[in-house]
Design an enzyme around this catalytic site. Sequence first.
Site, short mmCIF file in Angstrom:
data_model
loop_
_atom_site.label_atom_id
_atom_site.label_comp_id
_atom_site.label_asym_id
_atom_site.label_seq_id
_atom_site.Cartn_x
_atom_site.Cartn_y
_atom_site.Cartn_z
N GLY B 14 0.83 -1.20 0.00
CA GLY B 14 0.00 0.00 0.00
C GLY B 14 0.86 1.25 0.00
O GLY B 14 2.09 1.20 0.00
N CYS B 150 -1.37 11.76 11.38
CA CYS B 150 -0.42 12.63 10.70
C CYS B 150 -0.64 14.12 10.99
O CYS B 150 0.29 14.92 10.84
CB CYS B 150 -0.46 12.38 9.20
SG CYS B 150 -2.10 12.47 8.46
N GLY B 180 -2.24 12.45 2.71
CA GLY B 180 -2.69 11.95 4.00
C GLY B 180 -3.84 10.97 3.89
O GLY B 180 -4.14 10.25 4.84
N LYS B 205 -9.66 12.59 16.53
CA LYS B 205 -8.33 12.04 16.72
C LYS B 205 -7.35 13.12 17.18
O LYS B 205 -6.58 12.92 18.12
CB LYS B 205 -7.81 11.42 15.41
CG LYS B 205 -8.27 9.99 15.18
CD LYS B 205 -7.60 9.39 13.94
CE LYS B 205 -8.55 9.38 12.78
NZ LYS B 205 -7.98 8.83 11.54
N HIS B 242 1.01 18.94 5.99
CA HIS B 242 -0.18 19.47 6.67
C HIS B 242 0.20 20.80 7.31
O HIS B 242 1.16 20.90 8.06
CB HIS B 242 -0.64 18.50 7.76
CG HIS B 242 -1.23 17.22 7.23
ND1 HIS B 242 -1.48 16.98 5.89
CD2 HIS B 242 -1.64 16.08 7.88
CE1 HIS B 242 -2.01 15.78 5.75
NE2 HIS B 242 -2.11 15.21 6.92
#
Lengths: 351, 351, 351, 351
Positions: B14, B150, B180, B205, B242
């Site tokens: 992945g 992240c 992300g 989160k 980010h």
Amino acid sequence: MSEKIRVGVLGATGMVGQEFVNFLADHPWFDLAWLGASDRSAGKPYREATTWRLGGATPAYVRDVVVSECKPSPEAPRLVFSAMDASVATEIERAFAHSGRIVVSNSRNHRMEEDVPLLVPEVNADHLRLIPHQQKARGWKGHIVTNPNCSTVVLVMALAPLRQFGIRRVMVTTMQAISGAGYPGVASMDINANVIPFIGGEEDKMERETQKILGELVSHRVEPLAAKVSAQCNRVPVVDGHTLCVSVELEKNASEEEIVGAMRGWRGIPQHEGLPSAPPCPVIYMEEPDRPQPRRDVERENGMTVFVGRLRKCPVLDYKFVALGHNTVRGAAGAAVLNAELMKAEGWLKK
Amino acid sequence: MSEKIRVGVLGATGMVGQEFVNFLADHPWFDLAWLGASDRSAGKPYREATTWRLGGATPAYVRDVVVSECKPSPEAPRLVFSAMDASVATEIERAFAHSGRIVVSNSRNHRMEEDVPLLVPEVNADHLRLIPHQQKARGWKGHIVTNPNCSTVVLVMALAPLRQFGIRRVMVTTMQAISGAGYPGVASMDINANVIPFIGGEEDKMERETQKILGELVSHRVEPLAAKVSAQCNRVPVVDGHTLCVSVELEKNASEEEIVGAMRGWRGIPQHEGLPSAPPCPVIYMEEPDRPQPRRDVERENGMTVFVGRLRKCPVLDYKFVALGHNTVRGAAGAAVLNAELMKAEGWLKK
Amino acid sequence: MSEKIRVGVLGATGMVGQEFVNFLADHPWFDLAWLGASDRSAGKPYREATTWRLGGATPAYVRDVVVSECKPSPEAPRLVFSAMDASVATEIERAFAHSGRIVVSNSRNHRMEEDVPLLVPEVNADHLRLIPHQQKARGWKGHIVTNPNCSTVVLVMALAPLRQFGIRRVMVTTMQAISGAGYPGVASMDINANVIPFIGGEEDKMERETQKILGELVSHRVEPLAAKVSAQCNRVPVVDGHTLCVSVELEKNASEEEIVGAMRGWRGIPQHEGLPSAPPCPVIYMEEPDRPQPRRDVERENGMTVFVGRLRKCPVLDYKFVALGHNTVRGAAGAAVLNAELMKAEGWLKK
Amino acid sequence: MSEKIRVGVLGATGMVGQEFVNFLADHPWFDLAWLGASDRSAGKPYREATTWRLGGATPAYVRDVVVSECKPSPEAPRLVFSAMDASVATEIERAFAHSGRIVVSNSRNHRMEEDVPLLVPEVNADHLRLIPHQQKARGWKGHIVTNPNCSTVVLVMALAPLRQFGIRRVMVTTMQAISGAGYPGVASMDINANVIPFIGGEEDKMERETQKILGELVSHRVEPLAAKVSAQCNRVPVVDGHTLCVSVELEKNASEEEIVGAMRGWRGIPQHEGLPSAPPCPVIYMEEPDRPQPRRDVERENGMTVFVGRLRKCPVLDYKFVALGHNTVRGAAGAAVLNAELMKAEGWLKK
């Protein structure tokens, strides 16, 4: 149509000027017949003086209009919209107001002056009552009215329905479209696939303009809203539409249903009077969990509505939500035109 | 090199798995020699089992490695990094930990469990002491250690130097990169020239992970930081990085110089121990008025540093600033590798 | 309105289906009253069965329409537009045609079959005469008519006015919008700030469809145009609008003025008949040196016009130019609706 | 290091100048010690004179270098790279050459002059033999050598391996990155989510420069390649990397295997001499059906390799393929540095 009011645009060849040209096409009350620009452009037909930056072609109705100098000559209409760059707006707008013109300005230059209305017609139409004081203090036959910065207006319209609950503190982070910077504006090397976490002067404008617009008219002046406002402004690679993440603290308890209900039910004078550019609902609350989005929502309702979504509790203040508005329509040309419509409806164009 | 520690990656085909493959190339301590993936991929050489989504070509050192099933077979290394999708991570990670493996996971599944360290090595290395409790409570010979989401890691690293001033309230609005969301992740029809003001589960989160990481280890458990944290999360058309607009309220007075000094002077165990993936400065404060920016700053310092800029007074809380971190490096593969390096340096790999 | 023709859409919940829903709102001839989709959606109101991907909200006129299965049940209208995915279109379209329905399909499945018209109404309306042969050969009471691939139609419309000069060779390189790939379509990780120089099957479609559309109907079949066509297809990060760089070799001499004149003067049956969705000029030639551009021109003329610019001599073939068309309007929903309008005007809906 | 050659950059504060600064950091042969810029910048340290536009921070090794005027003063090095804007390059470059300096220029001004080498070191190193003729004709002690336009070099490097088959006709359509336009370059309002099908002067440059570079040196001059070349140039929203769709007609028959083999096996003097900036393979052919892609491949091989893919038969000419190169490295700073390395290796810096 002979009964339409003849109007003009100062700074008609720039990008904001082009937005006025687009917005005023087919306006039922106003006939855009006079286009003012720099000496370099004066004397040329608009189609030659202008590099058209918006979508499509230069609108047919202005293509052959000969551009005038930005002077209050006898031919200049009584009602003029100002799309002038801040670097030149102060003197020219004052000269027009002095000569008896009504200047409906999108420029920032006069917004924060004590005797100049900073208007959002749904929010503080009563601030128009500053006009006689302005005229008296300055010895003008005309006057100047302004609309807020393109990010301020989105915030203020989303907050106005909450005034009934008492607005105590506001935090806002913006993600602003490139069109807000004019042309050439932001270099593609700066913004392509990037975020620029800075827009010069914008945060201060959002904080202070919001307090003025939501403030109360007390005799000759506006008492700014006492709420604390903190803004963080960013540029993102979006064409049109400023997206705001807002968090607000209220004086009174209010449920989510009450907040949404207040937003949905909110109407102002433009709606009651049926002004031509007024959206039926100034704020539309969206239920979808991932809306509003600039590319998908900004063109709706002719760009005059503010879209709000994602209302939820905020662990730090009381509520947080997302708001979106069209920065070049509700945040510029459309804002000024709605101001002029309000003034007509309220009888200020006769004075 | 014979003295390197043989390691593996669960979910190696992945996109996060590919990031581990990239990050572990030429690692001085770890030899990535085992690649676990789904049954469909098992038995094939990595180059065939994988559609390489990152830049460049599949790294040569893994091209011919035959992919294994994600089972704790005898060949599976003692130290495995988990890049598994949350939908399958729980059971597989537990099976590896039960079999005596040390699972250093990037998945969200075990992060908030009471006996699982949620680590940022510079911030809360002492939380590793949860491991014996975890092993005892679950009857595992191995154990699971996790790194944060992240976006959380960027916030936590920017806040950690401020702990000395007492963190009372935090507001954060994120502008998160498309990487992300993995692959295929966000549809281009959704994000091209757009903002999506919603990332499922992300705000919760950020709020809760931040409190756990900045919390205090009290005997067998982590007492979450009492500070209130409120997050608003957005997706923007940026590839990597980010960007966070943060506002913070502190218990003690601190000048701007003290804040910047605290950030610049901040070091943790990774720096003191000289861990291979540790950046020299975990936080770099930039003076330029319009930085940090994701496209221009995210690849610096191997993606392991958090960049901060624009510190200024906040009219609502105390200070506001901008923070930027690399979501797939410091927010994923690099974070997990640094966790493993910390564990080696602190002797946890022997146990 | 009782006199409108009741029509349906097969595959109404997908992105092309949504485009039909948008395009058919307020259609003067057609009343979209039947929406077919997968079994999973059947029985639900359209607003629930559909995640609306286009701008704005789900149009009010279909929000409460209950979705049907894609079967030629008695309630299914006689005229259906097919927005089905190619993976399922073949059997369903045939079942509808067999049952007596007129299937106006945007799917690629039947386009290249010898007895199926591949139509651009301005270009090859006479190909409708394949219908009786199709019905006879297949034993169908209804029939299938198709529109070309979204990039082919732009090329064919730009070339059609040049048929009078004899088209000998055509080279085309496309820069295609992400909306051409449907939803979720292209992953943002693939196309953000990138070019993908490959679209599966697209080049072959452009080459062969162009020859068929510009071919001549000879008794029962279409003799493809003998011109050689070579296509190179690329995906670029544009929302709507396929831009083509075309180079063409002609049999006869033609000046630039003659070429531009031929494009500007070109009209077809849709214009002569005044079909509701027909643009006044199917091709608009722009004089500006840097136009057409997708973001600025694609929405003009309701997306039904092809814009051409930059005509100049080609050192290798004869002339080169740029062409632009709206891939989801003129290249999909609008194309099919114009096909149906043509069929109505020409009397094919009665048969 | 004392044995390094002291070099300078003319126009060091602009964006191309910054690319030279980046590319020459840690160069094994050249010591960038002199930075020339406009009078406005002269006298300031480089860090103050420059707004750094590239990623990261201004490189430490030049931060404190005091910027000089662009005059061939005694302090100016013998070898200077010119990153000057075309509007000022002609006179300054000539003054430097006249004064005995070797000017390795990235500007377009002298490229097409008959006595000036237009170099791609792998392709036409022998054109350096124009230098004595240039010096004699102009009475210069120094000389000027140029590298091609950033899109030309990609085309020429992809074509050079095919010279053995005879190049007869070439069609190319480009999709060029925004960094090719310098800073501020392309306005984001023009290119965000858009294609601009026009780059002023670019098509002519690609056509004529290609013929010169691939031409044959015959006594005192270059006989341009007789092949016909036709270019269509577009700007797309990509940061770095020009992507080209090429179609070529050859004089001799060649199989796909022969073409790919020719590209893969192609080496030039830079590879044989092991020049520091020479890529091991000047052309890399990729097998993946959807590569090369600018965002994923442009940074590989230090930006000095041209990537080719998708070779297939062309129905109009013989073969078509996709080529990609780094426009600011192989197309600007890296190209010039490789030119200087070639000149050193071939002994031209002594003369």
